[in-house]
Design an enzyme around this catalytic site. Structure first.
Site, PDB file in Angstrom:
ATOM      1  CG  ASN A   9     -13.094   8.393 -17.529  1.00  0.00           C
ATOM      2  OD1 ASN A   9     -12.857   9.563 -17.214  1.00  0.00           O
ATOM      3  ND2 ASN A   9     -12.162   7.543 -17.910  1.00  0.00           N
ATOM      4  NE  ARG A  88      -9.698   7.850 -14.440  1.00  0.00           N
ATOM      5  CZ  ARG A  88      -8.903   8.419 -15.346  1.00  0.00           C
ATOM      6  NH1 ARG A  88      -9.394   8.845 -16.484  1.00  0.00           N
ATOM      7  NH2 ARG A  88      -7.624   8.529 -15.120  1.00  0.00           N
ATOM      8  CG  HIS A 177      -2.451   5.770 -14.875  1.00  0.00           C
ATOM      9  ND1 HIS A 177      -1.202   5.892 -15.422  1.00  0.00           N
ATOM     10  CD2 HIS A 177      -3.298   6.330 -15.753  1.00  0.00           C
ATOM     11  CE1 HIS A 177      -1.287   6.528 -16.581  1.00  0.00           C
ATOM     12  NE2 HIS A 177      -2.565   6.803 -16.809  1.00  0.00           N
ATOM     13  NE  ARG A 238       0.082  13.566 -20.212  1.00  0.00           N
ATOM     14  CZ  ARG A 238      -0.549  12.622 -19.523  1.00  0.00           C
ATOM     15  NH1 ARG A 238       0.033  12.049 -18.496  1.00  0.00           N
ATOM     16  NH2 ARG A 238      -1.763  12.253 -19.861  1.00  0.00           N
ATOM     17  N   GLY A 328      -2.712   0.198 -23.096  1.00  0.00           N
ATOM     18  CA  GLY A 328      -2.687  -0.130 -24.532  1.00  0.00           C
ATOM     19  C   GLY A 328      -1.345  -0.648 -25.024  1.00  0.00           C
ATOM     20  CD  GLU A 382      -8.176   2.672 -15.756  1.00  0.00           C
ATOM     21  OE1 GLU A 382      -8.133   2.320 -16.952  1.00  0.00           O
ATOM     22  OE2 GLU A 382      -7.742   3.752 -15.346  1.00  0.00           O
TER      23      GLU A 382
HETATM   24  P1  ADP Z   1      -5.183   5.819 -22.958  1.00  0.00           P
HETATM   25  O1  ADP Z   1      -4.057   6.159 -22.031  1.00  0.00           O
HETATM   26  O2  ADP Z   1      -5.626   6.968 -23.801  1.00  0.00           O
HETATM   27  O3  ADP Z   1      -6.296   5.030 -22.307  1.00  0.00           O
HETATM   28  P2  ADP Z   1      -4.499   3.293 -24.208  1.00  0.00           P
HETATM   29  O4  ADP Z   1      -4.297   2.573 -22.919  1.00  0.00           O
HETATM   30  O5  ADP Z   1      -5.653   2.901 -25.063  1.00  0.00           O
HETATM   31  O6  ADP Z   1      -4.502   4.849 -24.029  1.00  0.00           O
HETATM   32  O7  ADP Z   1      -3.150   3.100 -25.051  1.00  0.00           O
HETATM   33  C1  ADP Z   1      -2.955   3.740 -26.264  1.00  0.00           C
HETATM   34  C2  ADP Z   1      -1.575   3.347 -26.791  1.00  0.00           C
HETATM   35  O8  ADP Z   1      -1.549   1.917 -26.970  1.00  0.00           O
HETATM   36  C3  ADP Z   1      -1.240   3.954 -28.142  1.00  0.00           C
HETATM   37  O9  ADP Z   1       0.099   4.420 -28.142  1.00  0.00           O
HETATM   38  C4  ADP Z   1      -1.372   2.771 -29.088  1.00  0.00           C
HETATM   39  O10 ADP Z   1      -0.538   2.896 -30.200  1.00  0.00           O
HETATM   40  C5  ADP Z   1      -0.904   1.641 -28.193  1.00  0.00           C
HETATM   41  N1  ADP Z   1      -1.295   0.349 -28.776  1.00  0.00           N
HETATM   42  C6  ADP Z   1      -2.525  -0.171 -28.928  1.00  0.00           C
HETATM   43  N2  ADP Z   1      -2.464  -1.358 -29.592  1.00  0.00           N
HETATM   44  C7  ADP Z   1      -1.147  -1.581 -29.875  1.00  0.00           C
HETATM   45  C8  ADP Z   1      -0.420  -2.607 -30.540  1.00  0.00           C
HETATM   46  N3  ADP Z   1      -1.051  -3.656 -31.056  1.00  0.00           N
HETATM   47  N4  ADP Z   1       0.921  -2.485 -30.609  1.00  0.00           N
HETATM   48  C9  ADP Z   1       1.565  -1.422 -30.104  1.00  0.00           C
HETATM   49  N5  ADP Z   1       0.938  -0.417 -29.453  1.00  0.00           N
HETATM   50  C10 ADP Z   1      -0.395  -0.479 -29.339  1.00  0.00           C
END
Ligand code: ADP
Length: 398
Positions: A9, A88, A177, A238, A328, A382
């Site tokens: 990716n 990807r 996504h 965004r 996340g 993914e």
């Molecule tokens: P990406 O879209 O870059 O792949 P991710 O899916 O890794 O991003 O998500 C990142 C987001 O997830 C960030 O806003 C991060 O703060 C949030 N996040 C990760 N762990 C936690 C947690 N324990 N509590 C709240 N938010 C979280």
């Protein structure tokens, strides 16, 4: 095992990779090359529970990153286990709704589609070219992030714009996504023990980028991201949906250049813009708990806009098997999930507070009460989908 798939990716200054067993989904190694094209370029490789970091040599590019990865694979007797590469690719336009074996024509198409994804497709192509140099004897397959949404009907993907903009210039909703929404909907179907093609779900992928998808009879019928990943719900940096008139106001009344508008909507808005603190949901939650009103406002807007999008997508269904949270934030933030569910009581969602608190850090399970429409947290994967689809295409199981 000789059938592992190397999943790539590629971003403009990063290259994420995983060596995946396409049958079991086991991640044999994974890692990330970062700060590419700068003297700080480095690569991190996770293997057998250990994380190793290496600085990358000049010219610090994607090719160097792939070469470092290959050296690691050779040293660990893993190179021979790679049977193909799965890339990807962000934008497949209307042309690509299936995994596609990469050849010169496909590369040209990916290049042409760069006008729809100028930040992503050129980087994806860079990854493909770099991988070809080293793995020139192995097939390479493109898995498009837009592919899952190609099943959307016209009423979902057309904008209320002059029709020739769609016919002549391809201006429509494509959605992104797709691989993640496909994966979690398939997993949810397993949970309720029903064939995927008989299931109706709404899935919410909440990461730095966020999207909601309506999945009817196993197929995407609407999604919140659009022509670009700027439409829909509010995200990390965004804005998501705003009145398009805001753009003219910024230009005509406040003297913004188009580049400044672009930068504001894509990089300075969302959780970051409203909280004035961070785009990181964890940091904002901590601040909100400490009494920071702006942080609480950001989370309130974020969750309301997501709930509103979920509610609006419910018009695609006469019955719903459940709601899925992933990404996340979706996988970890019980606080955001609770806020969202509390605004969806009309769709019969009731949070099970204990269950919700338990679903964090990779756990999968239900977070609603017995009487509620079900809602699950399902960690996305993914990489596994890319590996599996690559493997199936090459073994003609598709
Ligand atoms: P990406 O879209 O870059 O792949 P991710 O899916 O890794 O991003 O998500 C990142 C987001 O997830 C960030 O806003 C991060 O703060 C949030 N996040 C990760 N762990 C936690 C947690 N324990 N509590 C709240 N938010 C979280």
């Amino acid at each position: 095992m000789q059938n592992n798939i190397l999943v790539i990716n590629c971003g403009s200054s990063s290259l994420k990779f995983s060596l995946v067993n396409p049958i079991s989904g086991q991640n044999i190694i994974s890692g990330l090359a970062e700060c590419l094209l700068s003297v700080d370029a480095f690569i991190t490789i996770k293997h057998q529970g250990e994380k190793k970091k290496f600085n990358l040599p000049t010219p610090y590019d994607h090719q160097v990153a792939i070469s470092a990865l290959v050296n690691y694979l050779i040293e660990n007797n893993l190179k021979e286990s790679v049977s193909a590469l799965g890339h990807r690719v962000v934008h497949g336009g209307e042309k690509y709704s299936q995994p596609t074996l990469i050849n010169e024509d496909i590369k040209q198409s990916i290049e042409q589609l760069s006008k729809l994804a100028p930040l992503h497709n050129p980087a994806n192509l860079q990854g493909i070219n770099a991988a070809e140099q080293v793995f020139n004897d192995l097939p390479q397959v493109a898995i498009f992030d837009t592919a899952f949404h190609q099943s959307m009907p016209k009423r979902s993907y057309l904008y209320g714009l002059p029709y020739h903009l769609y016919k002549e210039h391809g201006i429509r909703k494509y959605g992104f996504h797709g691989t993640s929404h496909y994966f979690v909907s398939r997993e949810a179907a397993k949970i309720i023990n029903k064939p995927s093609k008989e299931c109706n779900f709404i899935s919410a992928h909440l990461g730095n980028g966020c999207s909601i998808t309506a999945i009817k009879n196993g197929k995407s019928v609407d999604t919140s991201l659009g022509l670009t990943p700027l439409e829909g719900v509010m995200m990390g940096t965004r804005s998501g949906d705003v009145d398009p008139g805001v753009i003219f106001h910024l230009v005509d009344q406040l003297g913004y250049t188009l580049e400044e508008v672009n930068n504001t909507l894509n990089k300075k808005s969302g959780l970051l813009g409203v909280s004035q603190l961070s785009n990181d949901c964890r940091a904002i939650e901590e601040a909100a708990q400490g009494g920071n009103k702006q942080a609480l406002l950001a989370l309130t807007l974020f969750s309301y806009r997501i709930a509103k999008s979920i509610a609006s997508f419910s018009c695609n269904f006469t019955s719903l098997d459940g709601l899925i949270f992933t990404g996340g934030i979706g996988e970890n933030s019980n606080f955001i999930r609770a806020l969202i569910l509390s605004q969806l009581s009309l769709l019969n969602f009731t949070e099970d507070s204990k269950g919700n608190k338990a679903m964090r850090f990779g756990n999968q399970g239900c977070i609603t009460t017995k009487d509620s429409t079900p809602c699950w947290v399902i960690p996305t994967n993914e990489e596994w989908v890319i590996a599996e689809q690559t493997f199936k295409l090459l073994n003609k199981e598709n």
